[in-house]
Design an enzyme around this catalytic site. Structure first.
Site, short mmCIF file in Angstrom:
data_model
loop_
_atom_site.label_atom_id
_atom_site.label_comp_id
_atom_site.label_asym_id
_atom_site.label_seq_id
_atom_site.Cartn_x
_atom_site.Cartn_y
_atom_site.Cartn_z
CB SER A 141 31.43 41.76 36.77
OG SER A 141 32.00 41.45 38.04
CE1 TYR A 155 35.98 44.61 35.08
CE2 TYR A 155 35.02 43.75 37.11
CZ TYR A 155 35.32 43.60 35.77
OH TYR A 155 34.95 42.46 35.10
#
Length: 246
Positions: A141, A155
């Site tokens: 990501s 995250y």
């Protein structure tokens, strides 16, 4: 079209979103594809049928990426069905929003089990089967490189672990002629983060192109890294994010 004929791929979390797009793109370019899913059996069946419609072998394997035994079983099933594995795509992941002060331990543990331990265990199980020219490609990501707003710290941390995993594993497997790379999607139009969602305009504003990516655009990067055109690319981090971390 990139030629992946004769290649055998395992994609984790391949029933929907980016994972499904990757599985279908690999098949479109000639690879046989096994993929895992956890709950979305209907979508998994549809992806497997779409792979078969392209004239390739497709296999949906139910497996929880937080379960070490399920990971080993999934790899064994993929090897048995396809006759081996040339390409591993570590895509399965879970999200977790919230401030660190408020995070529940069980949710944090699941995040780390799936997003960090899962790719490690899938790689560990697949490595003995990878031939020279094999590929390990992980999906991270853009938040691994830049955290521009609060509430995604855990995250982002789980995804940043894949940076070191990719670089280190590329050193370990380089002598065997196996490449290891990482793709960092930015905001991508999926069920989990739709381009018409409540935070979509904010996310678009962070990118140079001013738009969300599409799952097939992330899949195109994976297909390239899986191909012979990327033979000397390893330990690389490829952002597919519209310039959000430029």
């Amino acid at each position: 079209m990139i030629d992946l004929k004769g290649k055998r791929a395992l994609v984790t979390g391949g029933a929907r979103g980016i994972g499904a797009a990757i599985a279908l793109a690999l098949a479109e370019n000639g690879a046989d594809v096994a993929f895992t899913y956890q709950h979305a059996s209907g979508k998994a069946d549809a992806v497997a049928k779409s792979i078969a419609a392209k004239g390739r072998r497709g296999l949906a394997i139910q497996a929880d990426s937080a379960d070490p035994q399920a990971i080993t079983r999934a790899v064994d099933e993929a090897v048995a069905a396809l006759g081996g594995i040339d390409i591993l795509v570590n895509n399965a992941a879970v999200g977790l929003n919230g401030m660190i002060a408020d995070i529940e331990l069980d949710a944090y543990q699941t995040l780390m089990d799936v997003n960090v331990r899962g790719p490690v265990l899938f790689a560990k199980a697949v490595i003995p089967h990878l031939p020279k020219g094999g590929r390990i490609i992980s999906i991270g990501s853009g938040l691994a490189e830049r955290v521009p707003f609060p509430g995604v710290t855990a995250y982002a941390m789980s995804k940043s672990a894949l940076l070191s995993f990719t670089r280190g594993l590329s050193r370990e497997l380089g002598p065997q002629g196996i490449t290891v790379n990482l793709v960092l999607p930015g905001s991508t139009d999926t069920d989990a983060n739709p381009a018409d969602g409540p935070a979509a305009d904010f996310q678009r504003g962070m990118s140079s192109l001013g738009r969300f990516g599409e799952p097939h655009e992330v899949a195109s990067a994976v297909v390239f890294l899986a191909s012979a055109a990327a033979n000397v690319i390893t330990g690389a981090i490829l952002a597919v994010d519209g310039g959000a971390i430029a």
